[in-house]
Design a protein around this motif. Structure first.
Motif, short mmCIF file in Angstrom:
data_model
loop_
_atom_site.label_atom_id
_atom_site.label_comp_id
_atom_site.label_asym_id
_atom_site.label_seq_id
_atom_site.Cartn_x
_atom_site.Cartn_y
_atom_site.Cartn_z
N ALA A 60 0.83 -1.21 0.00
CA ALA A 60 0.00 0.00 0.00
C ALA A 60 0.86 1.26 0.00
CB ALA A 60 -0.94 0.00 1.20
N GLU A 61 1.92 1.27 0.81
CA GLU A 61 2.78 2.45 0.86
C GLU A 61 3.61 2.58 -0.41
OE1 GLU A 61 2.66 4.89 3.01
OE2 GLU A 61 1.09 3.80 4.08
N GLY A 62 3.84 1.46 -1.09
CA GLY A 62 4.49 1.56 -2.39
C GLY A 62 3.65 2.37 -3.37
N VAL A 63 2.33 2.13 -3.35
CA VAL A 63 1.42 2.92 -4.19
C VAL A 63 1.47 4.39 -3.79
CG1 VAL A 63 -0.98 3.26 -4.87
CG2 VAL A 63 -0.09 0.95 -4.58
N TYR A 113 10.47 8.55 -12.40
CA TYR A 113 9.86 8.35 -11.10
C TYR A 113 10.82 7.66 -10.12
CZ TYR A 113 5.29 9.54 -13.04
OH TYR A 113 4.23 10.19 -13.62
N GLY A 114 11.67 6.76 -10.65
CA GLY A 114 12.57 6.03 -9.77
C GLY A 114 13.52 6.94 -9.01
N LEU A 127 13.16 -1.33 0.89
CA LEU A 127 12.14 -2.16 0.26
C LEU A 127 10.96 -1.32 -0.23
CD1 LEU A 127 12.09 -5.24 2.68
CD2 LEU A 127 13.06 -5.10 0.37
N MET A 128 10.61 -0.28 0.54
CA MET A 128 9.50 0.59 0.14
C MET A 128 9.80 1.27 -1.19
SD MET A 128 6.63 1.54 1.81
CE MET A 128 7.02 1.70 3.54
N ALA A 131 7.75 0.82 -4.64
CA ALA A 131 7.17 2.01 -5.29
C ALA A 131 7.55 2.06 -6.76
CB ALA A 131 7.62 3.27 -4.57
N MET A 132 8.80 1.72 -7.06
CA MET A 132 9.22 1.70 -8.46
C MET A 132 8.46 0.63 -9.23
SD MET A 132 13.34 2.11 -8.04
CE MET A 132 13.99 3.23 -6.80
N GLY A 133 8.12 -0.46 -8.58
CA GLY A 133 7.34 -1.50 -9.23
C GLY A 133 5.95 -1.03 -9.58
#
Length: 510
Positions: free
Chosen positions: A131-134, A156-157, A389-390, A394-396
């Motif tokens: 969720a925090e990745g989004v 974005y990365g 990891l976050m 997020a990049m994914g």
């Protein structure tokens, strides 16, 4: 002019990190790092809860939703949230505060055992990572727009990595105190930003613009379409918003460590309850403010669609106005406010995930007693690990499209029902033991994965039939029901546990 805006943003980032470290002081124990020794003022905790759940998803998606077709539906949804938070304040918070916990999942250990505590904690950190990745990716959207004004095409990365590094500085060193104090400042900034945007837009559109938005149904609060298919698939249908929203809030604010950790940092049970209920009231006000921004933007742009304005989605509407419709420096402050929302939710997630990893997983599954200074070191190490990891996750998500707010809600739907259901199973089914709870938890996650990914409902709109997923607010009650049914049934296959004398609650020192 853009250089001035950029200078404002840089100054803000430096100042917010300084404020967090200055007000947090030196962390002397793991309990201080996780819950601030239970001495934080209730109003700062209240604002921190709001900043934690707000993120960029709210700041950019709610104006975009009001602009297109949702109107003030988020205010309707907030009414359900207030009901759910009130239930949490009355039923669950006393368990946490009187137990002297630093994690919500310590109650599950007390009621069922350490294995369910570990399963719940692992589920929490994995779900929060997704969720925090989004959310972290969403925060990069307005920043990329700003950099494009300079002719800089930065991916974005790179933006995600830089934002993560800036946030992790004060989170790593200052713990929960730094997170809460910076959250309070950041919430004030982005809410003031919304008020400024409303004033500027009013100056542009005048009374006629307000009238046009009103007559175009942009100020509609309640969705009174009571068709069954509509209720099951639309997040803003009245029963979905009120009933489903209330149960959703019970899960997100009663069983999610991200929120519960802040509540445990208050001085007393009464302060915790004020912070919880107050956060619901302020969220309703905040939703109204951002919805009003969206309605006035509709008048400002003459009702043109995002594509007609050259934008990729409704999520770009508010950032685009900030960059092109506001005076220099003011636009820089508002972009800083969006950054504040991003950093607030990110810092909260990092600290709560480190907390849950150390308090619920490492400490529970380690046979030997761990020294407190070792726990503090582990907490800081896990903060760094989760930060890395976050950023990777997020990049994914950077390849996803659509409304990022709804994407985050869908992720929560996989596990929130199982988490809240485990707490309710412990309270409502006295004969349920740890085996029952673990089986019910795992079965619920599997069932909800199928419900989210497979179950569709046919909805007919304007003569055309389309298949839609079940509204996110109904995923939690479905999950809770599955947990209670499975746990209740399995508990009938073994004798009821022998009654044990109740333990005296441990009051948290003021």
């Amino acid at each position: 002019m853009n250089a001035l805006n950029l200078a404002v943003i840089v100054v803000y980032l430096v100042v917010i990190a300084w404020i967090g470290l200055r007000l947090s002081g030196k962390q002397k124990s793991s309990r201080d790092y996780f819950v601030g020794e239970g001495r934080m003022p209730w109003w700062t905790v209240c604002f921190s809860v709001i900043a934690t759940e707000t993120s960029v998803l709210t700041v950019i998606s709610i104006p975009g939703g009001a602009y297109t077709d949702q109107g003030f539906g988020n205010v309707e949804l907030a009414l359900g949230y207030i009901i759910g938070r009130t239930v949490v304040a009355i039923v669950l918070i006393p368990l946490y505060k009187r137990g002297g916990f630093v994690s919500a999942y310590q109650y599950l250990e007390l009621r069922f055992g350490r294995y369910l505590q570990g399963v719940a904690s692992i589920t929490f950190v994995f779900t929060r990572l997704l969720a925090e990745g989004v959310r972290l990716f969403a925060s990069a959207i307005p920043i990329k727009l700003l950099l494009s004004e300079f002719g800089l095409d930065i991916g974005y990365g790179v933006i995600i990595v830089v934002l993560t590094l800036l946030t992790v500085v004060y989170t790593y060193l200052g713990g929960i105190k730094a997170v809460i104090w910076t959250d309070a400042v950041q919430m004030g900034l982005y809410l003031v930003g919304a008020i400024v945007a409303i004033c500027v837009l009013t100056g542009h559109v005048g009374a006629s613009g307000w009238s046009d938005a009103l007559h175009s149904d942009k100020f509609r609060v309640f969705d009174t379409d009571f068709g069954l298919a509509h209720i099951l698939t639309n997040s803003f249908a009245l029963p979905t918003a009120i009933i489903g929203g209330a149960i959703f809030a019970m899960a997100s604010h009663g069983s999610d460590q991200l929120i519960v950790q802040r509540i445990l940092a208050t001085r007393s049970l009464r302060d915790s309850q004020k912070a919880m209920i107050g956060s619901g009231i302020f969220v309703a006000i905040q939703f109204a403010a951002f919805s009003l921004v969206g309605a006035l933007l509709w008048s400002y742009n003459g009702g043109k669609s995002p594509k007609e304005l050259g934008l990729s989605s409704s999520d770009d509407l508010y950032p685009n106005f900030i960059l092109h419709g506001l005076p220099v420096v003011i636009s820089g402050l508002l972009v800083a406010g969006i950054l504040g929302a991003a950093m607030g939710s990110l810092s909260s997630a990092l600290n709560s995930m480190a907390n849950s990893t150390v308090a619920d997983i490492i400490r529970s599954f380690t046979r030997k007693e761990i020294a407190d200074d070792t726990l503090l070191k582990l907490a800081r190490i896990m903060t760094l690990v989760w930060a890395v990891l976050m950023a990777v996750f997020a990049m994914g998500f950077s390849a996803t499209t659509g409304n990022v707010y709804l994407t985050a809600l869908a992720i929560a739907g996989y596990t929130y029902g199982a988490l809240l259901g485990a707490f309710l199973l412990g309270r409502l089914v006295s004969r349920a033991n740890q085996f029952d709870a673990v089986v019910a938890f795992v079965v619920t996650v599997i069932v909800m994965t199928l419900v989210v990914r497979v179950v569709k409902i046919d909805v007919t709109v304007a003569g055309a039939t389309t298949s839609k997923a079940i509204a996110a607010q109904w995923l939690v009650p479905i999950g809770v029901l599955v947990t209670l049914v499975v746990g209740g049934l399995t508990s009938r296959f073994h004798p009821a546990p022998a009654p044990t004398p109740p333990k005296e609650p441990v009051e948290v020192a003021a």
